[in-house]
Design a protein around this motif. Structure first.
Motif, PDB file in Angstrom:
ATOM      1  N   MET A  28      -0.750   6.102 -10.281  1.00 57.57           N
ATOM      2  CA  MET A  28      -1.304   5.032  -9.445  1.00 57.57           C
ATOM      3  C   MET A  28      -1.505   3.749 -10.260  1.00 57.57           C
ATOM      4  N   TRP A  30       3.211  -2.465  -0.693  1.00 60.49           N
ATOM      5  CA  TRP A  30       1.946  -1.841  -0.296  1.00 60.49           C
ATOM      6  C   TRP A  30       1.635  -2.149   1.167  1.00 60.49           C
ATOM      7  N   VAL A  74       2.616   6.945  -0.992  1.00 60.12           N
ATOM      8  CA  VAL A  74       2.209   6.180  -2.183  1.00 60.12           C
ATOM      9  C   VAL A  74       2.945   6.694  -3.416  1.00 60.12           C
ATOM     10  N   LEU A  97      -5.447   0.540  -0.900  1.00 61.41           N
ATOM     11  CA  LEU A  97      -4.347  -0.406  -0.750  1.00 61.41           C
ATOM     12  C   LEU A  97      -4.773  -1.812  -1.165  1.00 61.41           C
TER      13      LEU A  97
END
Length: 283
Positions: free
Chosen positions: A167, A179, A212, A260
């Motif tokens: 991440m 995103w 993601v 986000l």
């Protein structure tokens, strides 16, 4: 985010509680896919309904589907397809609490529930045994594993070790517009949480996390993270049907939007903190 069933990336999740899963009947249209006693392929010696000595009495019955299967012929499907559908249905039942921790379920009884023979159910249950969701009980069937808070904490730690570094790397490299493409998935988790159905929410939650991590381009990472995520979604002992309360699911879903925002702003400290906190919840 809730530690927490399997939607594909880029798609929404139906609002409202999910209906009880069911799978199409197998093969023989005349008898709805079940093997009759005495026929070739029936389970157990002599073609009976027992599955390798499994008994079907004294079991906690599963709820019947909200809508019964229509009494019409269905096209034959490949066994692998039926096995996969049964596996998906069993995973949903685990998350929803329809398969209770500590209870033993036989393949013939579950096959009757889903309208298929015992064989694809047994094969699906063997896969769940490999995943640690159930354990084999000789001559009886499969017992749903009892999970405690310690196991959940260990899963959260492993997930953080796997996903947090990814991440943080993505936060540095992925442009804001990418995103933004994930906003619909984050919003889908909010709608699913509002339904109050843990199985519906778990599906949406996994879809968001999968999308993601897919931005990393590492398919092996996505598969490993998916497996850990699914294990984290199984209810704890004493959690009751449905697991967490609706308000908790909604709070967990809101963390997706906050994540986000942090990823768009490339705020690495907030990204790391949010992901770790999320994993200690139910997502």
């Amino acid at each position: 985010m809730t530690q927490g069933t399997q939607g594909s990336a880029g798609t929404g999740v139906p609002e409202g509680a999910a209906r009880a899963p069911r799978v199409p009947a197998q093969g023989r249209a005349a008898d709805g896919g079940r093997v009759r006693p005495g026929e070739s392929g029936a389970d157990g010696p002599g073609g009976g309904t027992g599955a390798r000595g499994e008994h079907v009495h004294s079991e906690t019955p599963l709820p019947r589907p909200a809508v019964e299967r229509p009494a019409v012929e269905r096209p034959a499907v490949q066994r692998s397809s039926v096995r996969g559908q049964v596996l998906d249905a069993l995973r949903t039942a685990l998350v929803a609490g329809d398969l209770a921790p500590g209870e033993v379920y036989s393949a013939p009884a579950l096959g009757e529930r889903f309208g298929v023979s015992a064989t694809p159910v047994r094969e699906a249950m063997q896969q769940l045994a490999l995943e640690g969701a159930v354990e084999v009980v000789p001559n009886r069937g499969f017992r749903v594993v009892r999970r405690g808070a310690r196991e959940l904490a260990e899963l959260a730690e492993v997930r953080a070790l796997v996903e947090v570094p990814v991440m943080l790397r993505l936060a540095r490299t992925v442009p804001a517009e990418r995103w933004a493409e994930l906003r619909p998935l984050a919003e889908a988790t909010v709608r699913a949480a509002a339904s109050g159905c843990r199985a519906t929410y778990a599906e949406a939650d996994r879809a968001f996390h999968r999308a993601v991590l897919a931005l990393s381009g590492n398919e092996q990472l996505v598969r490993i993270a998916e497996d850990l995520h699914r294990r984290a979604q199984w209810p704890l002992v004493g959690g009751g049907r449905g697991g967490r309360e609706r308000a908790e699911l909604i709070a967990d879903a809101a963390e997706h939007g906050a994540l986000l925002d942090a990823l768009v702003g490339r705020d690495l400290e907030v990204v790391g903190a949010l992901v770790r906190e999320h994993f200690t919840g139910a997502g």
